[in-house]
Design an enzyme around this catalytic site. Structure first.
Site, PDB file in Angstrom:
ATOM      1  N   GLY A   9      43.533  43.497  47.669  1.00  0.00           N
ATOM      2  CA  GLY A   9      42.814  42.965  46.721  1.00  0.00           C
ATOM      3  C   GLY A   9      41.811  41.373  47.795  1.00  0.00           C
ATOM      4  N   THR A  11      39.623  39.925  49.227  1.00  0.00           N
ATOM      5  CA  THR A  11      38.797  38.974  49.503  1.00  0.00           C
ATOM      6  C   THR A  11      39.174  38.027  48.067  1.00  0.00           C
ATOM      7  OG1 THR A  11      37.611  40.321  47.881  1.00  0.00           O
ATOM      8  CG2 THR A  11      37.257  40.665  50.471  1.00  0.00           C
ATOM      9  N   GLY A  12      40.201  38.281  47.184  1.00  0.00           N
ATOM     10  CA  GLY A  12      39.888  37.659  45.904  1.00  0.00           C
ATOM     11  C   GLY A  12      40.993  36.002  45.946  1.00  0.00           C
ATOM     12  N   ARG A  13      40.938  35.521  45.023  1.00  0.00           N
ATOM     13  CA  ARG A  13      41.732  33.639  45.168  1.00  0.00           C
ATOM     14  C   ARG A  13      43.129  34.252  45.016  1.00  0.00           C
ATOM     15  NH1 ARG A  13      40.306  30.092  40.386  1.00  0.00           N
ATOM     16  NH2 ARG A  13      37.562  30.247  40.169  1.00  0.00           N
ATOM     17  N   GLY A  75      50.634  41.815  42.066  1.00  0.00           N
ATOM     18  CA  GLY A  75      50.044  40.426  41.126  1.00  0.00           C
ATOM     19  C   GLY A  75      48.806  40.190  39.897  1.00  0.00           C
ATOM     20  N   SER A  77      47.176  41.644  36.694  1.00  0.00           N
ATOM     21  CA  SER A  77      47.718  41.354  35.091  1.00  0.00           C
ATOM     22  C   SER A  77      46.867  42.834  34.427  1.00  0.00           C
ATOM     23  CB  SER A  77      47.103  40.405  34.127  1.00  0.00           C
ATOM     24  OG  SER A  77      47.122  39.053  34.915  1.00  0.00           O
ATOM     25  N   HIS A 132      42.356  29.596  30.923  1.00  0.00           N
ATOM     26  CA  HIS A 132      41.776  30.046  32.960  1.00  0.00           C
ATOM     27  C   HIS A 132      40.983  29.554  32.345  1.00  0.00           C
ATOM     28  CE1 HIS A 132      46.364  32.466  31.634  1.00  0.00           C
ATOM     29  NE2 HIS A 132      45.888  32.577  33.429  1.00  0.00           N
ATOM     30  N   LYS A 136      38.107  34.162  34.839  1.00  0.00           N
ATOM     31  CA  LYS A 136      39.081  35.248  34.747  1.00  0.00           C
ATOM     32  C   LYS A 136      38.648  36.407  34.164  1.00  0.00           C
ATOM     33  CE  LYS A 136      43.901  35.734  33.612  1.00  0.00           C
ATOM     34  NZ  LYS A 136      44.212  36.729  34.112  1.00  0.00           N
ATOM     35  N   GLY A 142      48.253  38.081  31.224  1.00  0.00           N
ATOM     36  CA  GLY A 142      49.667  38.632  31.980  1.00  0.00           C
ATOM     37  C   GLY A 142      50.890  37.744  31.165  1.00  0.00           C
TER      38      GLY A 142
END
Length: 248
Positions: A9, A11-13, A75, A77, A132, A136, A142
């Site tokens: 994951g 490439t995500g924030r 990490g 959710s 959020h 999201k 989570g």
């Protein structure tokens, strides 16, 4: 000796942040960054896999890591108590590795959740509002689910909270009898408010994430804990000392 890390994951924030922290650390080596098109086999050179994907993918990532004897830091959710229980049973067959599941890497957030569990015994009216960023994909968060579960555990001898009219959709989703209300809005990183209503008083415990940098200390702490983790560990609160220095 450095620990080899694969970020799934990437490439995500959160994935980009984890990758940067690993690159800048002296005790970790980034050996793989997996995006949605990369085969999971790309993580096989790692000692630790960090899963920061999405709820629909996370289970597959963790299953692959465990099957191949790789400890995993989650990490993402969406890990319900039922899913965690299933993972505990599975990882018991691979005692040389561990899984660390962190609903929120913010030190301030885990403190706020701990304080909420402490207050839970003293109030019968409790509700959670979590906000959020608009992108999201899951709700409730989570962190909110973890907070509600800890509140429910703290109230085990007190029974469910007082939450009228929960048959109406606008009253939120109940977790451990506690209504959770989710907002998804532009201009927000993350915020959680836990409201406690009592006789003639209202207590609100709030935590707001203002920048992703608030996750850095927790990510590094969790990475280091995953190196020696065995079994399943849930929550950053399990990795920090919350009682040292308190009066006795």
């Amino acid at each position: 000796m450095t620990t080899k890390v694969a970020v799934v994951g990437a490439t995500g924030r959160l994935g980009q942040l984890v990758s940067r922290i690993v690159r800048e650390s002296d005790d970790f080596e980034l050996v793989a960054e997996l995006d949605s098109r990369a085969p999971l086999s790309d993580m096989l050179a790692a000692d630790i896999a960090v899963d920061v994907t999405v709820p629909g993918v996370s289970q597959k990532v963790v299953d692959f890591a465990v099957t191949n004897g790789i400890s995993v830091l989650v990490g993402t959710s969406g890990w319900s108590s039922e899913r965690i229980t299933s993972l505990q049973s599975r990882i018991a067959d691979t005692p040389a590795i561990g899984a660390v599941i962190i609903p929120n890497f913010s030190i301030g957030s885990v403190l706020a959740t701990t304080f909420a569990a402490m207050a839970a015994r003293f109030f019968d009216s409790i509700e959670i509002v979590e906000t959020h960023h608009a992108s999201k994909v899951d709700s409730p968060s989570g962190t909110a689910v973890r907070t509600a579960e800890l509140i429910g555990a703290a109230r085990v001898t007190h029974g469910p909270v007082v939450a009228p009219h929960t048959d109406q959709r606008a009253r939120g989703q109940q977790v451990a009898s506690i209504p959770i209300h989710s907002l998804r809005m532009q201009g927000v990183v993350a915020r959680q408010d836990v409201h406690f209503g009592g006789n003639g008083e209202l207590l609100t415990l709030s935590h707001e994430t203002l920048a992703p940098s608030s996750y850095e200390a927790g990510i590094l702490l969790a990475l280091r804990a995953t190196r020696t983790a065995r079994g399943v560990t849930v929550g950053l609160d399990k990795l920090i000392d919350l009682t040292s220095g308190l009066p006795r």
